[in-house]
Motif scaffolding. Structure first.
Motif, PDB file in Angstrom:
ATOM      1  N   GLU A 177     -67.041 -40.109 -44.274  1.00 48.90           N
ATOM      2  CA  GLU A 177     -67.907 -41.278 -44.134  1.00 48.90           C
ATOM      3  C   GLU A 177     -69.297 -40.780 -43.467  1.00 48.90           C
ATOM      4  O   GLU A 177     -69.712 -41.852 -42.636  1.00 48.90           O
TER       5      GLU A 177
ATOM      6  N   TYR B  63     -70.987 -40.114 -49.250  1.00 49.03           N
ATOM      7  CA  TYR B  63     -71.467 -41.116 -50.296  1.00 49.03           C
ATOM      8  C   TYR B  63     -72.466 -40.415 -51.288  1.00 49.03           C
ATOM      9  O   TYR B  63     -72.135 -40.534 -52.583  1.00 49.03           O
TER      10      TYR B  63
ATOM     11  N   ASN C  53     -69.969 -38.691 -53.649  1.00 51.14           N
ATOM     12  CA  ASN C  53     -69.253 -39.391 -54.541  1.00 51.14           C
ATOM     13  C   ASN C  53     -70.353 -40.046 -55.546  1.00 51.14           C
ATOM     14  O   ASN C  53     -69.876 -40.280 -56.853  1.00 51.14           O
ATOM     15  N   THR C  54     -71.474 -40.424 -55.143  1.00 44.42           N
ATOM     16  CA  THR C  54     -72.370 -41.219 -56.071  1.00 44.42           C
ATOM     17  C   THR C  54     -73.051 -39.940 -57.188  1.00 44.42           C
ATOM     18  O   THR C  54     -73.001 -40.465 -58.345  1.00 44.42           O
TER      19      THR C  54
ATOM     20  N   SER D 106     -63.206 -46.106 -47.636  1.00 44.29           N
ATOM     21  CA  SER D 106     -64.498 -45.939 -47.175  1.00 44.29           C
ATOM     22  C   SER D 106     -65.077 -44.587 -47.724  1.00 44.29           C
ATOM     23  O   SER D 106     -66.063 -44.140 -47.668  1.00 44.29           O
TER      24      SER D 106
ATOM     25  N   PHE E 173     -66.699 -44.593 -51.065  1.00 47.18           N
ATOM     26  CA  PHE E 173     -67.826 -45.226 -51.064  1.00 47.18           C
ATOM     27  C   PHE E 173     -68.948 -44.417 -51.989  1.00 47.18           C
ATOM     28  O   PHE E 173     -69.157 -43.273 -51.736  1.00 47.18           O
ATOM     29  N   THR E 174     -69.641 -45.429 -52.648  1.00 48.86           N
ATOM     30  CA  THR E 174     -71.098 -44.823 -53.312  1.00 48.86           C
ATOM     31  C   THR E 174     -72.216 -45.139 -52.318  1.00 48.86           C
ATOM     32  O   THR E 174     -71.872 -45.828 -51.365  1.00 48.86           O
ATOM     33  N   LEU E 175     -73.319 -44.310 -52.614  1.00 47.04           N
ATOM     34  CA  LEU E 175     -74.394 -44.552 -51.742  1.00 47.04           C
ATOM     35  C   LEU E 175     -74.703 -46.141 -51.356  1.00 47.04           C
ATOM     36  O   LEU E 175     -74.993 -46.594 -50.322  1.00 47.04           O
TER      37      LEU E 175
ATOM     38  N   GLY F 156     -72.100 -47.624 -49.362  1.00 49.76           N
ATOM     39  CA  GLY F 156     -72.435 -46.956 -47.895  1.00 49.76           C
ATOM     40  C   GLY F 156     -73.559 -47.741 -47.204  1.00 49.76           C
ATOM     41  O   GLY F 156     -73.257 -47.997 -45.857  1.00 49.76           O
TER      42      GLY F 156
END
Lengths: 308, 342
Positions: free
Chosen positions: A96, A101, A104-105, A252, A255-257, A260
């Protein structure tokens, strides 16, 4: 002589043209300022101390780079122990944090973009270079899908993914990209493929090249600018997309940006400088990419627009 | 247009594989295998179409005549006939969302089109460094998303925001000159923007105008496609700048304008991300930012009224289709050069 020339200038068409040019330039400058100033303001706030965030004039900057560290770790900075390896892990892999993020993105955007480029180019190739029954009908259907609002397919697609057990994973964000790649991209690439002389296919065929070989070894290399355009479109879209991650991702740590950042609003809504730092961080890669690829980018849009 | 290209393409392709011993069978076998290969190539798209487009469209049509919370499984679907559509008639939030979307569209489409054409005209001037400015004008449209919605949230802050600051500075400049002549002060105070239902739509329009660079680029491409000779001929005929714009630029640009009109209308019906971020996801204040897609999202993924949400989505689909058809119907003002050539 000199005087009359000077006088001639002031009364001539030239003067009018120069005046008009100056006026146009002034308007262009003023308008471009309105384009850039908001972004500069964002960068300025992201570097301010909290008590100065809304102090005027807006361009006063405190150069507080630590804002970026605080925005990067919205749930608190990693606790350092002094052990280099542990610290490195804490700094880079804190869940997190924007590391996650971003990572992930990058994964979602990268895999989707690969899929979009691959599947839209292979589809476009078939429509542009191969003959098969129902070709025109199918292409009209491709164009027709441009008109379907995403919201119509949103609920059933969600149900489909829920039944597959794919919700709360990135698969719903990635798999559709590999299956078709979007009507707009197919259309754009088809326009490019159509522009390549058919002699090339013929020559390759005589040399014993398979259809896939023609696509892979002849067409794709010739279409690199168009492929870059499609890739940049896809990257920008996936990077900015909020709706799909919002629907599919709950955890979470996945999460992507965009998600986030949206979450960050409820977390640090009153810390404007941190929010702007986070926003800057999210926008920066896209801006860099845009400046790097702008030549293709603008050309690509221009081509589609004209042929529309 | 697409049709013409396709015919041309297949003509060139058919020229090969002839002049062999038994052209008939060979060509037939070639055609069959080519069609097979083509369908293999199309397989991803066909799969994607069935799974994520065709199938969902039909299922969504079915759902729009049903009640379903999505949680109770497929067996929980209850056929209700036209109830969902009847409910819309008494649904005040639905009415508000339609109103918001229509007002936003009616204001933003003409403004962004006029602005796009104006900027494209400027960007088409032969000035030094114009490529740099083109990039600048396109820049905001790549930043469309949560991050720029954040940014605008603060720009619209009534007391500290950049916009109202700009209005105050502008006011001071104006007052400086006014005071030279008259002993009065004009008050320049920006509105509450996102906090005032009366100004919310304007705020969204301003934001949309800022991010409208992509249509500008399409206009620019259209402008660059206009042959120089037309302007030369017009000049010889004694046409002034305005007449050249009116009689050469506008007609020649009209297909691009038409293309952008359709895209912009469809796009503005579907505004979501900014509204979601700026209104806290619920369309506040006073549902003034409850744009249609945001309402669909709320009904589907907040209230789990999948049937009603599907009905809303289908209504949007039908409206988009109708509006597009109407635009085509009244596209007599669009000038296609191809028409002259036959």
């Amino acid at each position: 002589m000199e005087r009359s020339e000077a006088f001639g200038f002031w009364a001539s068409k030239k003067r009018l043209a120069a005046l008009r040019k100056g006026l146009a330039l002034a308007v262009i400058l003023a308008l471009s300022l309105t384009m850039v100033v908001p972004l500069l303001w964002m960068a300025a706030i992201s570097l301010k101390a909290p008590e100065n965030v809304f102090k005027l004039p807006p361009w006063r900057v405190d150069w507080r780079w630590s804002n970026y560290v605080d925005a990067w770790y919205p749930y608190g900075r990693p606790v350092l122990t002094g052990n280099l390896w542990d610290d490195l892990k804490a700094v880079l892999f804190q869940k997190e944090s924007f590391w996650w993020y971003t990572w992930n993105t990058v994964v979602v955007t990268g895999l989707s973009t690969l899929g979009v480029v691959f599947s839209s180019s292979i589809t476009a190739f078939a429509f542009a270079r191969l003959k098969f029954p129902l070709r025109n009908t199918l292409f009209v259907i491709v164009l027709g899908t441009l008109m379907v609002p995403a919201q119509v397919t949103m609920v059933p697609t969600y149900i489909l993914f829920a039944h597959l057990g794919w919700t709360n994973s990135w698969l719903p964000l990635i798999v559709p990209a590999w299956l078709g790649g979007g009507a707009f991209n197919i259309f754009l690439l088809r326009q490019f493929f159509m522009g390549i002389p058919f002699d090339l296919d013929e020559a390759a065929k005589i040399d014993g090249c398979s259809t896939f070989g023609i696509f892979w070894r002849i067409m794709l290399p010739l279409c690199v600018p168009a492929l870059i355009t499609v890739a940049v479109f896809s990257i920008v879209y996936n990077w900015n997309d909020l709706l799909n991650p919002l629907i599919y991702i709950q955890d979470s740590s996945k999460f992507t940006l965009a998600l986030g950042l949206n979450q960050f609003q409820s977390l640090a809504g009153d810390k404007t400088n941190l929010m702007m730092a986070a926003a800057t961080v999210v926008l920066l890669p896209i801006l860099v990419l845009f400046f790097a690829g702008q030549k293709y980018f603008i050309q690509g849009i221009a081509t589609t627009g004209l042929k529309g | 247009m697409a049709q013409n290209n396709m015919v041309a393409g297949s003509g060139a392709g058919a020229a090969s594989g002839m002049a062999r011993k038994k052209p008939g069978t060979r060509r037939l076998r070639g055609a069959v295998s080519e069609a097979l290969v083509a369908y293999v190539f199309l397989l991803p798209w066909i799969l994607g179409f069935v799974l994520f487009m065709g199938g969902p469209i039909l299922f969504s049509l079915f759902l729009s005549f049903a009640h379903w919370d999505g949680i109770s499984g497929l067996s929980g679907i209850r056929w209700v006939g036209l109830d969902n559509f009847r409910d819309m008639a008494t649904d005040l939030r639905f009415r508000k969302s339609v109103y918001d979307t229509v007002v936003f569209t009616a204001a933003s489409v003409p403004l962004s089109m006029a602005g796009g054409i104006l900027v494209a005209l400027l960007m088409n001037l032969k000035l030094k460094g114009i490529a740099f400015f083109r990039t600048i004008f396109y820049l905001p449209s790549v930043t469309a998303g949560v991050a720029s919605a954040f940014l605008w949230f603060f720009i619209f802050q009534p007391d500290y925001g950049l916009l109202n600051y700009g209005i105050r500075v502008f006011g001071e400049v104006v007052n400086f000159f006014v005071r030279l002549a008259l002993p009065v002060d004009i008050t320049f105070r920006g509105p509450q923007w996102l906090a005032d239902p009366a100004w919310v739509h304007s705020a969204y329009v301003i934001m949309t105008l800022w991010g409208g660079g992509s249509s500008m680029i399409i206009y620019l491409a259209g402008l660059q496609g206009i042959p120089e000779q037309l302007y030369e001929a017009a000049e010889i005929d004694g046409a002034n700048q305005w007449q050249q714009f009116r009689n050469v630029t506008l007609p020649m640009l009209s297909p691009v304008i038409f293309f952008n009109l359709i895209l912009t209308v469809i796009g503005s019906f579907q505004i979501f991300t900014q509204a979601f971020v700026l209104s806290g996801g619920n369309g506040s204040p006073a549902d003034a930012a409850l744009f249609y897609v945001l309402y669909i999202y709320q009904e589907a993924f907040r209230l789990f009224n999948f049937g009603y949400a599907s009905a809303l989505a289908w209504l949007l689909f039908v409206v988009v289709l109708l509006v597009t058809l109407i635009q085509f119907k009244f596209s007599g003002w669009v000038y296609y050069e191809g028409d002259l050539k036959g």
